[in-house]
Scaffold this motif. Structure first.
Motif, PDB file in Angstrom:
ATOM      1  N   ILE A 125       5.611  10.203  -2.391  1.00 10.83           N
ATOM      2  CA  ILE A 125       5.285   8.797  -2.643  1.00 10.83           C
ATOM      3  C   ILE A 125       6.515   8.129  -3.236  1.00 10.83           C
ATOM      4  O   ILE A 125       7.052   8.595  -4.250  1.00 10.83           O
ATOM      5  CB  ILE A 125       4.097   8.660  -3.609  1.00 10.83           C
ATOM      6  CG1 ILE A 125       2.840   9.279  -2.999  1.00 10.83           C
ATOM      7  CG2 ILE A 125       3.850   7.198  -3.960  1.00 10.83           C
ATOM      8  CD1 ILE A 125       1.641   9.266  -3.937  1.00 10.83           C
ATOM      9  N   GLU A 155      -1.528   7.213  -6.516  1.00  7.90           N
ATOM     10  CA  GLU A 155      -2.039   8.012  -5.402  1.00  7.90           C
ATOM     11  C   GLU A 155      -1.795   7.270  -4.084  1.00  7.90           C
ATOM     12  O   GLU A 155      -1.607   6.043  -4.064  1.00  7.90           O
ATOM     13  CB  GLU A 155      -3.543   8.267  -5.573  1.00  7.90           C
ATOM     14  CG  GLU A 155      -3.929   8.999  -6.859  1.00  7.90           C
ATOM     15  CD  GLU A 155      -3.441  10.431  -6.881  1.00  7.90           C
ATOM     16  OE1 GLU A 155      -3.167  10.974  -5.783  1.00  7.90           O
ATOM     17  OE2 GLU A 155      -3.327  11.013  -7.977  1.00  7.90           O
ATOM     18  N   LEU A 156      -1.835   8.021  -3.010  1.00  8.57           N
ATOM     19  CA  LEU A 156      -1.714   7.430  -1.689  1.00  8.57           C
ATOM     20  C   LEU A 156      -2.856   6.440  -1.450  1.00  8.57           C
ATOM     21  O   LEU A 156      -3.997   6.699  -1.834  1.00  8.57           O
ATOM     22  CB  LEU A 156      -1.727   8.509  -0.608  1.00  8.57           C
ATOM     23  CG  LEU A 156      -0.544   9.485  -0.577  1.00  8.57           C
ATOM     24  CD1 LEU A 156      -0.781  10.563   0.479  1.00  8.57           C
ATOM     25  CD2 LEU A 156       0.744   8.741  -0.280  1.00  8.57           C
ATOM     26  N   GLY A 157      -2.551   5.305  -0.826  1.00  6.44           N
ATOM     27  CA  GLY A 157      -3.563   4.305  -0.513  1.00  6.44           C
ATOM     28  C   GLY A 157      -3.748   3.263  -1.586  1.00  6.44           C
ATOM     29  O   GLY A 157      -4.376   2.218  -1.328  1.00  6.44           O
ATOM     30  N   GLU A 158      -3.256   3.501  -2.799  1.00  9.62           N
ATOM     31  CA  GLU A 158      -3.374   2.488  -3.852  1.00  9.62           C
ATOM     32  C   GLU A 158      -2.413   1.339  -3.586  1.00  9.62           C
ATOM     33  O   GLU A 158      -1.402   1.501  -2.881  1.00  9.62           O
ATOM     34  CB  GLU A 158      -3.100   3.104  -5.224  1.00  9.62           C
ATOM     35  CG  GLU A 158      -4.197   4.039  -5.705  1.00  9.62           C
ATOM     36  CD  GLU A 158      -4.021   4.436  -7.149  1.00  9.62           C
ATOM     37  OE1 GLU A 158      -4.993   4.320  -7.908  1.00  9.62           O
ATOM     38  OE2 GLU A 158      -2.912   4.868  -7.525  1.00  9.62           O
ATOM     39  N   GLN A 159      -2.756   0.165  -4.156  1.00  9.62           N
ATOM     40  CA  GLN A 159      -1.939  -1.024  -3.956  1.00  9.62           C
ATOM     41  C   GLN A 159      -1.028  -1.220  -5.169  1.00  9.62           C
ATOM     42  O   GLN A 159      -1.493  -1.474  -6.284  1.00  9.62           O
ATOM     43  CB  GLN A 159      -2.817  -2.251  -3.733  1.00  9.62           C
ATOM     44  CG  GLN A 159      -3.572  -2.215  -2.404  1.00  9.62           C
ATOM     45  CD  GLN A 159      -4.368  -3.478  -2.160  1.00  9.62           C
ATOM     46  OE1 GLN A 159      -5.219  -3.846  -2.977  1.00  9.62           O
ATOM     47  NE2 GLN A 159      -4.103  -4.150  -1.049  1.00  9.62           N
ATOM     48  N   GLU A 211       2.204   4.728   0.737  1.00 14.41           N
ATOM     49  CA  GLU A 211       2.077   5.677   1.835  1.00 14.41           C
ATOM     50  C   GLU A 211       3.009   6.856   1.619  1.00 14.41           C
ATOM     51  O   GLU A 211       3.950   6.790   0.818  1.00 14.41           O
ATOM     52  CB  GLU A 211       2.425   4.990   3.168  1.00 14.41           C
ATOM     53  CG  GLU A 211       1.536   3.803   3.502  1.00 14.41           C
ATOM     54  CD  GLU A 211       2.005   3.087   4.760  1.00 14.41           C
ATOM     55  OE1 GLU A 211       3.149   3.383   5.197  1.00 14.41           O
ATOM     56  OE2 GLU A 211       1.249   2.270   5.296  1.00 14.41           O
ATOM     57  N   THR A 227       0.850  -1.188   0.000  1.00 18.15           N
ATOM     58  CA  THR A 227       0.000   0.000   0.000  1.00 18.15           C
ATOM     59  C   THR A 227       0.888   1.241   0.000  1.00 18.15           C
ATOM     60  O   THR A 227       1.797   1.370   0.831  1.00 18.15           O
ATOM     61  CB  THR A 227      -0.920   0.022   1.225  1.00 18.15           C
ATOM     62  OG1 THR A 227      -1.731  -1.163   1.216  1.00 18.15           O
ATOM     63  CG2 THR A 227      -1.812   1.251   1.211  1.00 18.15           C
TER      64      THR A 227
END
Length: 399
Positions: A296, A343-347, A39, A37
């Motif tokens: 990121i 983007e933040l939170g994407e896997q 962050e 993930t």
């Protein structure tokens, strides 16, 4: 009857084949991939600048009195301390001047005592053969004797100073280079040519050139909060052979002026230099770290770069592998600093990438990845996805 059975025997396999062709295909099994993930990470904001080293202190040694060099008392290339004797000038003449000045002081002191005695006697006898005018004259004689004594004492001090200056000492700690004179040479007071030079190179300064435009941009980022100021500006030094200099530098002086020809300002740094690893005049590269930015980070082993330079990676979205085009701004610890594309939170898919196609059905498994690219499942077991970093995955820093 036999013909009918034969015809049926020939027809049944064809019918079965036609039925198999009309049947819907079986759903393909989802491929397991390792994901992390994304962050936000604190990434140091650094710039690398060209610079040149300069001595911490440097003094040209010149004589302050004239005379013949009688001794050279230091070893070239060795450290000298402040006050160490470097040269000696013949001092016989200057010693004679001191003796003569001392005699002048003794004579002036005797004359003063005589004048003071006369004044005291006149003051007691005033009105009995000594007039007020005689007293006034005696007072003037005392003042003149005092002035003569003061002048003699000043001359004595000057003579002592000149005698002391026949011994030439180092005004700083440093390294004295080869002498420019030999024993027996005549030197003159405050001559243009130096006798030697003493240079202090521990610590040593490094002056780097920075664009005033980038200086202003950095200040704006600090004011806006997009760049978090560190406790201090960190400085690392790269030598001409590409190796890193041991030790951290200290920020000494901010930009105070701008070159009218280059548009750059000088930033001065200071480095401890106990082993003389840096000498004045060297060209160097200094890496300055002003603070950190929230960014990121995408591991380089999870990316692929096409022949045209396009940087791509896969993310897990809605049960499928989705290919993304990334924009990166440099690298940090074997990861790209990505500004666009994810983007933040994407896997992010970091393992099981071999032959992975855009839109392929995948099953995500949470993993962790080390700075060296080793992937481990969340339960601590090694990965077993049978994959590898995508072809063309890069490592190292982006210039």
């Amino acid at each position: 009857m036999r013909v009918l059975v034969t015809a049926l025997a020939l027809t049944l396999p064809q019918a079965a084949l036609l039925h198999a062709q009309d049947a819907p295909p079986a759903a393909s099994a989802a491929r397991e991939v390792g994901v992390i993930t994304l962050e936000a990470s604190d990434v140091p904001y650094s710039v690398t600048l060209p610079g040149r080293s300069t001595a911490f202190e440097e003094v040209a040694i010149r004589p302050r009195v004239s005379g013949i060099i009688s001794e050279i008392l230091y070893e070239p290339g060795k450290n000298v301390k402040k006050g160490d004797l470097l040269f000696r000038i013949e001092g016989d003449t200057y010693q004679a001047d001191v003796d003569a000045a001392a005699a002048e002081v003794a004579g002036a002191e005797a004359a003063l005592r005589s004048a003071e005695t006369t004044l005291s006697r006149y003051q007691k006898l005033v009105g009995t053969g000594v007039t007020a005018a005689d007293v006034d004259t005696a007072e003037v004689d005392v003042m003149q004797a005092k002035a003569t004594l003061s002048a003699a004492q000043a001359a004595l001090e000057l003579a002592k100073f000149d005698l002391e200056r026949t011994e030439i000492t180092s005004p700083i700690d440093g390294i004295a280079v080869l002498p420019e004179v030999s024993v027996g040479d005549l030197v003159t007071a405050n001559q243009e040519d130096e006798l030697t030079t003493v240079t202090r190179i521990d610590p040593i300064y490094v002056d780097v050139q920075e664009s005033i435009t980038r200086v202003q941009q950095t200040r704006e980022r600090l004011d806006q909060g997009s760049l978090n100021r560190g406790e201090r500006i960190e400085a690392e030094l790269e030598l001409e052979n590409g190796s890193l200099f041991e030790g951290q530098g200290t920020f000494v002086s901010p930009p105070v002026s701008v070159s009218t020809t280059t548009g750059t300002s000088v930033i001065r740094l200071r480095f401890d230099n106990p082993r003389r690893g840096i000498l004045p005049g060297q060209f160097l590269r200094a890496k300055l770290t002003f603070g950190t930015t929230s960014s990121i980070l995408v591991p380089q082993g999870a990316t692929s770069r096409a022949s045209d330079g396009t940087l791509t990676a896969f993310v897990y979205a809605d049960g499928k592998a989705e290919k993304r085009t990334l924009s990166a701004q440099g690298s940090y610890n074997n990861a790209w600093i990505v500004t666009k594309g994810v983007e933040l939170g994407e896997q992010l898919i970091v393992d099981g990438l071999r032959n992975l196609q855009n839109g392929a059905t995948v099953s995500p498994i949470a993993v962790s990845i080390s700075e060296t690219g080793v992937v481990t499942r969340a339960d601590g077991t090694p990965d077993s996805f049978g994959g590898a970093p995508a072809a063309g995955a890069e490592s190292g820093n982006e210039g």
